[in-house]
Motif scaffolding. Structure first.
Motif, PDB file in Angstrom:
ATOM      1  N   TYR A  40      -0.340  -1.527   9.818  1.00  0.00           N
ATOM      2  CA  TYR A  40       0.989  -1.181   9.295  1.00  0.00           C
ATOM      3  C   TYR A  40       1.406  -2.127   8.174  1.00  0.00           C
ATOM      4  O   TYR A  40       1.848  -1.676   7.103  1.00  0.00           O
ATOM      5  N   ILE A  41       1.276  -3.432   8.379  1.00  0.00           N
ATOM      6  CA  ILE A  41       1.736  -4.409   7.387  1.00  0.00           C
ATOM      7  C   ILE A  41       0.989  -4.239   6.060  1.00  0.00           C
ATOM      8  O   ILE A  41       1.598  -4.241   4.985  1.00  0.00           O
ATOM      9  N   ASN A  42      -0.316  -4.065   6.148  1.00  0.00           N
ATOM     10  CA  ASN A  42      -1.096  -3.953   4.915  1.00  0.00           C
ATOM     11  C   ASN A  42      -0.854  -2.627   4.197  1.00  0.00           C
ATOM     12  O   ASN A  42      -0.836  -2.595   2.952  1.00  0.00           O
TER      13      ASN A  42
ATOM     14  N   THR B 204      -6.069   0.503   2.699  1.00  0.00           N
ATOM     15  CA  THR B 204      -6.309  -0.766   2.021  1.00  0.00           C
ATOM     16  C   THR B 204      -7.424  -1.513   2.769  1.00  0.00           C
ATOM     17  O   THR B 204      -7.641  -1.261   3.961  1.00  0.00           O
ATOM     18  N   PRO B 205      -8.140  -2.405   2.107  1.00  0.00           N
ATOM     19  CA  PRO B 205      -9.266  -3.071   2.783  1.00  0.00           C
ATOM     20  C   PRO B 205      -8.897  -3.724   4.110  1.00  0.00           C
ATOM     21  O   PRO B 205      -9.597  -3.557   5.107  1.00  0.00           O
ATOM     22  N   LEU B 206      -7.780  -4.471   4.128  1.00  0.00           N
ATOM     23  CA  LEU B 206      -7.383  -5.115   5.385  1.00  0.00           C
ATOM     24  C   LEU B 206      -6.805  -4.104   6.362  1.00  0.00           C
ATOM     25  O   LEU B 206      -6.939  -4.264   7.579  1.00  0.00           O
ATOM     26  N   GLY B 207      -6.161  -3.070   5.853  1.00  0.00           N
ATOM     27  CA  GLY B 207      -5.667  -2.009   6.733  1.00  0.00           C
ATOM     28  C   GLY B 207      -6.802  -1.278   7.419  1.00  0.00           C
ATOM     29  O   GLY B 207      -6.666  -0.797   8.547  1.00  0.00           O
ATOM     30  N   GLY B 208      -7.963  -1.209   6.744  1.00  0.00           N
ATOM     31  CA  GLY B 208      -9.126  -0.535   7.321  1.00  0.00           C
ATOM     32  C   GLY B 208      -9.892  -1.389   8.314  1.00  0.00           C
ATOM     33  O   GLY B 208     -10.732  -0.880   9.059  1.00  0.00           O
ATOM     34  N   ILE B 209      -9.605  -2.719   8.331  1.00  0.00           N
ATOM     35  CA  ILE B 209     -10.281  -3.595   9.286  1.00  0.00           C
ATOM     36  C   ILE B 209      -9.916  -3.213  10.718  1.00  0.00           C
ATOM     37  O   ILE B 209     -10.762  -3.220  11.616  1.00  0.00           O
ATOM     38  N   ALA B 210      -8.641  -2.901  10.941  1.00  0.00           N
ATOM     39  CA  ALA B 210      -8.160  -2.668  12.310  1.00  0.00           C
ATOM     40  C   ALA B 210      -8.875  -1.508  13.001  1.00  0.00           C
ATOM     41  O   ALA B 210      -9.402  -1.679  14.106  1.00  0.00           O
ATOM     42  N   PRO B 211      -8.924  -0.305  12.402  1.00  0.00           N
ATOM     43  CA  PRO B 211      -9.657   0.767  13.078  1.00  0.00           C
ATOM     44  C   PRO B 211     -11.137   0.452  13.244  1.00  0.00           C
ATOM     45  O   PRO B 211     -11.744   0.806  14.258  1.00  0.00           O
TER      46      PRO B 211
END
Length: 557
Positions: A297-299, A354-361
């Protein structure tokens, strides 16, 4: 407002999980319950017609029944898909699938992965959608639930691990079918199509002809989420307005895919006659979900620096690949839940995160125990619990015990195999794909993002999730064979290991609790469990995360 939306949905998950856990405890009880008077007659007819012996099984018999039944389903599904072009139920005249794509599709839906290397509305006939896809969407989560209950019984000192066929039928008649009918009717009321009529042909205002795909969408959509399946009737999945028309259906689909996975750790607590134990497992998975959801969410809310540099406003966050009707909050929540519950359904394109947003999934699929799919996720967190107990026992010099059962070398070897297999079938194929032209030619975005695309594809396959960074051109012989094998290995090797662990623990006598017994239903164990999961995950996958999403983020800042 975003936090309120997310908070309300997560609160509903917790509220609904409690009665669902009580219901599941009764469904899979080895004793006679009130549900038998409602469903027993129907089930007895099914058992009689099928020639099913309902006596308790040994773990070897349970595993054999699981594997043989799934093999038969695979063969039948492959034949139907392979020859759908000449079979009835094909009003849109869709051609038969070529052999390797048919293999990948059958393996995908058999393993509850639902990875799609084809576009749903143009790749499958109505017969294939109903007789293969929807059918497997019932039987594969039912298989996962059956395995989960066998494992529960082994840990909680039941009289046996049960009977696979009884568990399978009960999963369908008492859980999946009633819920899918209810949700399907609600979806139809919101405008989701449910028809056997062929593709509609319309004339646009400009006078052009438009073909509008439709079909038995609501039936597929309901079991897709309740069974944590994920495969879409349409190529863009739940981003399509025919699958997910509005905010209400979006929340309904989130609750549907999260209901059973959230209830299962609590079900374990009821079966173990220790509610606190269930809540410890639920809390561990819930805390990991909240951390990863916050990262996404934040990213996504902060926007994409690369787009901002070229003058595109990021005031409303990174809306690339997202539906305006859902926005950042519901897109981030859907992304997190669908990968936490290994559903694979998407309401936005993960390749545009976003790259960091994609880390979570990506990370939740790598850990594969943040709630997880129907049955398998809870088995995985219990597997980590046993490992945490074993490590704690080594540190204090005491024989490790979990719920009164001694954990010895045999169980730890099987659990170690299951834990090591997961990264092995992700990282080895990813290395081959990136190092050879066979795999790298499919990458649409070379560089660090290309690494993320490849690793995401194999992680999704190994975790039986099915979502993807869809910029990857994956309908090739290499990708159809490699991901098909990874899905099968990721599903069945760990299943066999866990049934063997259940059988081993069931045969052991319960050890009386003493003052020196390590408690597993308190905050101390919660911390140890989280540390075990995250350290193993970080040590295994951090290098590839650094080469993919992290390196990409550093290049666009």
């Amino acid at each position: 407002m975003d936090f309120l939306q997310i908070g309300v949905v997560l609160a509903l998950v917790v509220i609904l999980a409690i009665p669902m856990a009580i219901y599941l405890t009764n469904v899979y009880s080895l004793e006679i319950t009130k549900q038998d008077s409602m469903f027993g007659k129907i089930e007895r007819v099914i058992f009689k017609l099928s020639g099913i012996d309902t006596n308790d099984m040994r773990w070897q018999q349970y595993a054999k029944a699981l594997l043989l039944s799934n093999l038969v389903m695979f063969i039948i599904s492959y034949i139907i898909i392979r020859f759908q072009g000449i079979l009835p139920g094909n009003p849109s005249k869709i051609d038969s699938m070529e052999p390797l794509l048919a293999f990948n599709t059958a393996a995908s839906f058999l393993t509850n992965t639902n990875l799609q290397h084809y576009s749903g509305e143009s790749g499958l006939s109505y017969l294939s959608q109903m007789a293969v896809i929807i059918f497997l969407m019932f039987t594969t989560p039912a298989t996962g639930l059956s395995l989960c209950m066998a494992f529960f019984r082994g840990l909680t000192n039941q009289r046996s691990i049960g009977n696979f066929y009884v568990d399978l039928i009960r999963s369908i008649t008492r859980v999946l079918l009633p819920l899918s009918i209810l949700i399907g009717l609600v979806l139809v009321s919101q405008g989701v199509p449910q028809t056997l009529n062929p593709t509609a042909i319309a004339t646009t205002l400009e006078g052009a002809t438009q073909n509008i795909a439709r079909g038995p969408v609501a039936a597929l959509e309901s079991i897709k989420h309740i069974g944590t399946n994920g495969g879409g009737f349409f190529g863009v999945n739940s981003a399509h307005p025919f699958e997910n028309p509005n905010g209400f259906t979006n929340v309904l689909e989130i609750l549907s895919m999260f209901l059973i996975p959230a209830a299962l750790p609590l079900t374990f607590g009821y079966m173990a006659r220790n509610k606190k134990q269930g809540w410890i497992l639920f809390s561990a998975m819930g805390l990991m979900l909240l951390v990863f959801l916050s990262i996404t969410y934040i990213n996504e809310k902060n926007g994409n620096p690369a787009l901002e540099k070229i003058g595109l406003s990021q005031e409303n966050g990174s809306m690339e690949g997202k539906e305006v009707r859902f926005g950042i909050a519901q897109s981030a929540l859907f992304t997190s839940v669908t990968t936490a519950a290994t559903t694979g359904s998407v309401n936005n394109m993960h390749d545009t995160l976003t790259p960091l947003g994609g880390i979570a999934p990506l990370a939740m699929m790598m850990l594969n125990c943040v709630f997880g799919g129907d049955g398998v996720g809870t088995v995985n967190i219990l597997m980590y619990s046993v490992m945490a107990v074993f490590l704690a026992g080594l540190m204090v010099g005491r024989t490790p015990e979990f719920l009164g059962k001694k954990i010895e070398g045999k169980e730890m070897k099987l659990i170690a195999i299951a834990i090591l297999l997961h990264p092995l079938i992700i990282l080895v194929p990813s290395a081959i794909a990136l190092a050879t032209q066979l795999g790298s030619s499919a990458i649409s975005n070379p560089g660090f993002h290309g690494i993320s695309q490849v690793v995401y594809e194999f992680t999704s396959s190994a975790a039986n999730n099915g979502s993807g960074f869809e910029g990857l051109g994956d309908n090739t012989p290499f990708w159809n064979i490699s991901t098909g094998l990874v899905m099968l290995f990721g599903r069945y090797f760990s299943m066999i290991a866990m049934i063997a662990v259940a059988g081993s623990l069931l045969a052991k006598k319960r050890v009386p609790e003493t003052i020196g017994t390590f408690k597993t239903d308190n905050s101390t164990f919660l911390v140890i469990l989280l540390a075990t999961v995250l350290i193993i995950g970080a040590l295994t996958f951090f290098p590839v995360i650094a080469l993919g999403p992290v390196a990409e983020w550093l290049t666009i800042r």
